[in-house]
Design a protein around this motif. Structure first.
Motif, PDB file in Angstrom:
ATOM      1  N   GLY A 138      42.886  49.199  42.715  1.00 17.46           N
ATOM      2  CA  GLY A 138      44.250  49.416  43.166  1.00 17.46           C
ATOM      3  C   GLY A 138      44.550  48.584  44.398  1.00 17.46           C
ATOM      4  N   PHE A 139      45.550  47.734  44.302  1.00 15.84           N
ATOM      5  CA  PHE A 139      45.902  46.803  45.374  1.00 15.84           C
ATOM      6  C   PHE A 139      47.200  47.291  46.007  1.00 15.84           C
ATOM      7  N   ILE A 140      47.108  47.733  47.267  1.00 15.66           N
ATOM      8  CA  ILE A 140      48.229  48.351  47.967  1.00 15.66           C
ATOM      9  C   ILE A 140      48.561  47.556  49.230  1.00 15.66           C
ATOM     10  N   ILE A 141      49.850  47.364  49.495  1.00 12.35           N
ATOM     11  CA  ILE A 141      50.315  46.741  50.729  1.00 12.35           C
ATOM     12  C   ILE A 141      51.139  47.774  51.492  1.00 12.35           C
ATOM     13  N   GLY A 142      50.755  48.032  52.729  1.00  7.88           N
ATOM     14  CA  GLY A 142      51.544  48.916  53.572  1.00  7.88           C
ATOM     15  C   GLY A 142      50.964  50.287  53.833  1.00  7.88           C
ATOM     16  N   GLN A 143      49.931  50.700  53.079  1.00  7.80           N
ATOM     17  CA  GLN A 143      49.245  51.976  53.308  1.00  7.80           C
ATOM     18  C   GLN A 143      47.738  51.760  53.162  1.00  7.80           C
ATOM     19  N   GLU A 144      46.953  52.594  53.853  1.00 13.12           N
ATOM     20  CA  GLU A 144      45.494  52.513  53.785  1.00 13.12           C
ATOM     21  C   GLU A 144      44.968  53.599  52.862  1.00 13.12           C
ATOM     22  N   GLN A 145      44.116  53.218  51.914  1.00 14.76           N
ATOM     23  CA  GLN A 145      43.607  54.148  50.907  1.00 14.76           C
ATOM     24  C   GLN A 145      42.305  54.799  51.374  1.00 14.76           C
ATOM     25  N   ASP A 146      42.295  56.124  51.402  1.00 14.18           N
ATOM     26  CA  ASP A 146      41.058  56.856  51.644  1.00 14.18           C
ATOM     27  C   ASP A 146      40.466  57.388  50.344  1.00 14.18           C
ATOM     28  N   SER A 147      41.166  57.148  49.256  1.00 15.69           N
ATOM     29  CA  SER A 147      40.664  57.418  47.918  1.00 15.69           C
ATOM     30  C   SER A 147      41.347  56.423  46.991  1.00 15.69           C
ATOM     31  N   TYR A 148      40.950  56.400  45.741  1.00 13.73           N
ATOM     32  CA  TYR A 148      41.486  55.411  44.818  1.00 13.73           C
ATOM     33  C   TYR A 148      42.992  55.601  44.634  1.00 13.73           C
ATOM     34  N   VAL A 149      43.771  54.628  45.133  1.00  5.72           N
ATOM     35  CA  VAL A 149      45.241  54.646  45.083  1.00  5.72           C
ATOM     36  C   VAL A 149      45.794  55.968  45.631  1.00  5.72           C
ATOM     37  N   GLY A 150      45.260  56.373  46.766  1.00  9.58           N
ATOM     38  CA  GLY A 150      45.728  57.607  47.372  1.00  9.58           C
ATOM     39  C   GLY A 150      45.061  57.858  48.716  1.00  9.58           C
ATOM     40  N   GLY A 151      45.196  59.079  49.195  1.00 10.81           N
ATOM     41  CA  GLY A 151      44.602  59.451  50.464  1.00 10.81           C
ATOM     42  C   GLY A 151      45.266  58.766  51.645  1.00 10.81           C
ATOM     43  N   PHE A 152      46.567  58.515  51.559  1.00 14.56           N
ATOM     44  CA  PHE A 152      47.276  57.808  52.621  1.00 14.56           C
ATOM     45  C   PHE A 152      47.404  58.697  53.862  1.00 14.56           C
ATOM     46  N   ASP A 153      47.451  58.047  55.015  1.00 10.76           N
ATOM     47  CA  ASP A 153      47.658  58.704  56.300  1.00 10.76           C
ATOM     48  C   ASP A 153      48.902  58.098  56.925  1.00 10.76           C
ATOM     49  N   GLY A 154      49.913  58.937  57.199  1.00  8.91           N
ATOM     50  CA  GLY A 154      51.181  58.422  57.701  1.00  8.91           C
ATOM     51  C   GLY A 154      51.069  57.621  58.983  1.00  8.91           C
ATOM     52  N   SER A 155      50.080  57.927  59.813  1.00  5.79           N
ATOM     53  CA  SER A 155      49.914  57.206  61.073  1.00  5.79           C
ATOM     54  C   SER A 155      49.348  55.800  60.864  1.00  5.79           C
ATOM     55  N   GLN A 156      48.924  55.480  59.627  1.00  5.72           N
ATOM     56  CA  GLN A 156      48.324  54.176  59.346  1.00  5.72           C
ATOM     57  C   GLN A 156      49.245  53.278  58.522  1.00  5.72           C
ATOM     58  N   SER A 157      50.494  53.669  58.368  1.00  8.10           N
ATOM     59  CA  SER A 157      51.428  52.868  57.569  1.00  8.10           C
ATOM     60  C   SER A 157      51.871  51.624  58.322  1.00  8.10           C
ATOM     61  N   PHE A 158      52.221  50.600  57.567  1.00  6.60           N
ATOM     62  CA  PHE A 158      52.663  49.328  58.151  1.00  6.60           C
ATOM     63  C   PHE A 158      54.164  49.374  58.433  1.00  6.60           C
ATOM     64  N   ALA A 159      54.582  48.724  59.513  1.00  6.05           N
ATOM     65  CA  ALA A 159      55.998  48.618  59.840  1.00  6.05           C
ATOM     66  C   ALA A 159      56.318  47.168  60.163  1.00  6.05           C
ATOM     67  N   GLY A 160      57.376  46.656  59.559  1.00  2.00           N
ATOM     68  CA  GLY A 160      57.770  45.279  59.807  1.00  2.00           C
ATOM     69  C   GLY A 160      58.156  44.574  58.526  1.00  2.00           C
ATOM     70  N   VAL A 161      58.173  43.262  58.571  1.00  2.00           N
ATOM     71  CA  VAL A 161      58.557  42.444  57.424  1.00  2.00           C
ATOM     72  C   VAL A 161      57.379  41.563  57.005  1.00  2.00           C
ATOM     73  N   ILE A 162      57.131  41.508  55.700  1.00  3.69           N
ATOM     74  CA  ILE A 162      56.097  40.641  55.131  1.00  3.69           C
ATOM     75  C   ILE A 162      56.777  39.638  54.219  1.00  3.69           C
ATOM     76  N   GLU A 163      56.605  38.351  54.526  1.00  2.99           N
ATOM     77  CA  GLU A 163      57.244  37.278  53.761  1.00  2.99           C
ATOM     78  C   GLU A 163      56.192  36.403  53.082  1.00  2.99           C
ATOM     79  N   ASN A 164      56.556  35.922  51.915  1.00  6.40           N
ATOM     80  CA  ASN A 164      55.761  34.932  51.184  1.00  6.40           C
ATOM     81  C   ASN A 164      54.282  35.314  51.090  1.00  6.40           C
ATOM     82  N   PHE A 165      54.036  36.578  50.761  1.00 10.97           N
ATOM     83  CA  PHE A 165      52.667  37.045  50.527  1.00 10.97           C
ATOM     84  C   PHE A 165      52.125  36.345  49.286  1.00 10.97           C
TER      85      PHE A 165
END
Length: 255
Positions: free
Chosen positions: A178-205
């Protein structure tokens, strides 16, 4: 060595190069000859960069992220590059890229921590480096991982910033995760922690299934319209699923 043998070898090499260049499939050609190669494994030609931009509004939440739908292959090496702009008045923070598999929640992770730290994980191993990393304005960021060396190179605005080493880790990264941008996985495609979310703009990834050369990364930084050839992933809407309040933004196209 006979003249006939020499001619046969040269003919075989020419045929292989011709086949590779006519249908450039890096998965089948890369170990012998990289298509459009300069002889050192670096592509000498570029292609037009796909233009994408996504805004992550931030806040302590677990709902805002992008998931890549395209299948991820097993990887021996790869490069990821993007322009990142943190929220106004702040340093970059949160999960940039999080890749997990059913066996490993941190198969690969790029995470900007509080306190201006950049954390890298590869196959459950932390590089252990605590170098300060600040990004308060729009910045071009690249990372190249070579599993056979156990090293990751970090580039900032086209220049090498640092090389990280992963002790006793040389295994390839498992595919199909599972490839996720903007959240950190503590389990497979899950286990997100709100304090670890990304804020800002991502261009031309963009992502390539090889380590880009320093020259390619410098060129990529200097000109937004030209990219190293044969990328394996960019954030086209048909290749991703957008969740929460993440929004696509208009960008100036390259015509």
């Amino acid at each position: 060595m006979s003249a006939l043998y020499t001619i046969s070898v040269l003919f075989a090499v020419a045929v292989f190069k011709s086949q590779c260049q006519s249908s450039c499939d890096l998965n089948s050609c890369r170990l012998q000859v990289v298509c459009d190669s300069d002889g050192t494994g670096h592509t000498r030609n570029s292609e037009k960069c796909p233009q994408t931009a996504y805004n992550f509004p931030g806040g302590k939440q677990t709902t805002d992220f992008i998931r890549v739908k395209s299948p991820i292959p097993q990887m021996r090496e790869f490069s990821i590059c993007a322009w990142m702009t943190p929220k106004s008045g702040s340093n970059v923070k949160g999960a940039f890229v999080s890749y997990s598999t059913p066996r490993m929640d941190n198969a690969f992770l790029v995470f900007f921590e509080d306190g201006n730290k950049l954390t890298l994980w590869y196959n459950q191993v932390n590089s252990g480096d605590t170098t300060d990393f600040r990004m308060t304005t729009r910045t071009h960021f690249c990372i190249s991982l070579e599993t056979f060396l156990g090293t990751a190179k970090i580039y900032v605005n086209g220049a090498l910033f640092q090389t990280r080493t992963f002790s006793n880790q040389r295994n390839e990264i498992e595919g199909g995760g599972g490839f996720i941008i903007g959240q950190e996985q503590d389990s497979y495609v899950g286990g997100f922690d709100g304090s670890q979310s990304f804020a800002g703009v991502i261009e031309n990834f963009m992502m390539w299934n090889r380590a880009l050369s320093p020259e390619e990364i410098t060129t990529l930084y200097q000109g937004r319209c030209l990219c190293p050839k044969y990328h394996m992933l960019h954030l086209a809407l048909h290749e991703i699923q957008v969740y929460g309040k993440v929004t696509a933004q208009e960008v100036d196209g390259c015509h």
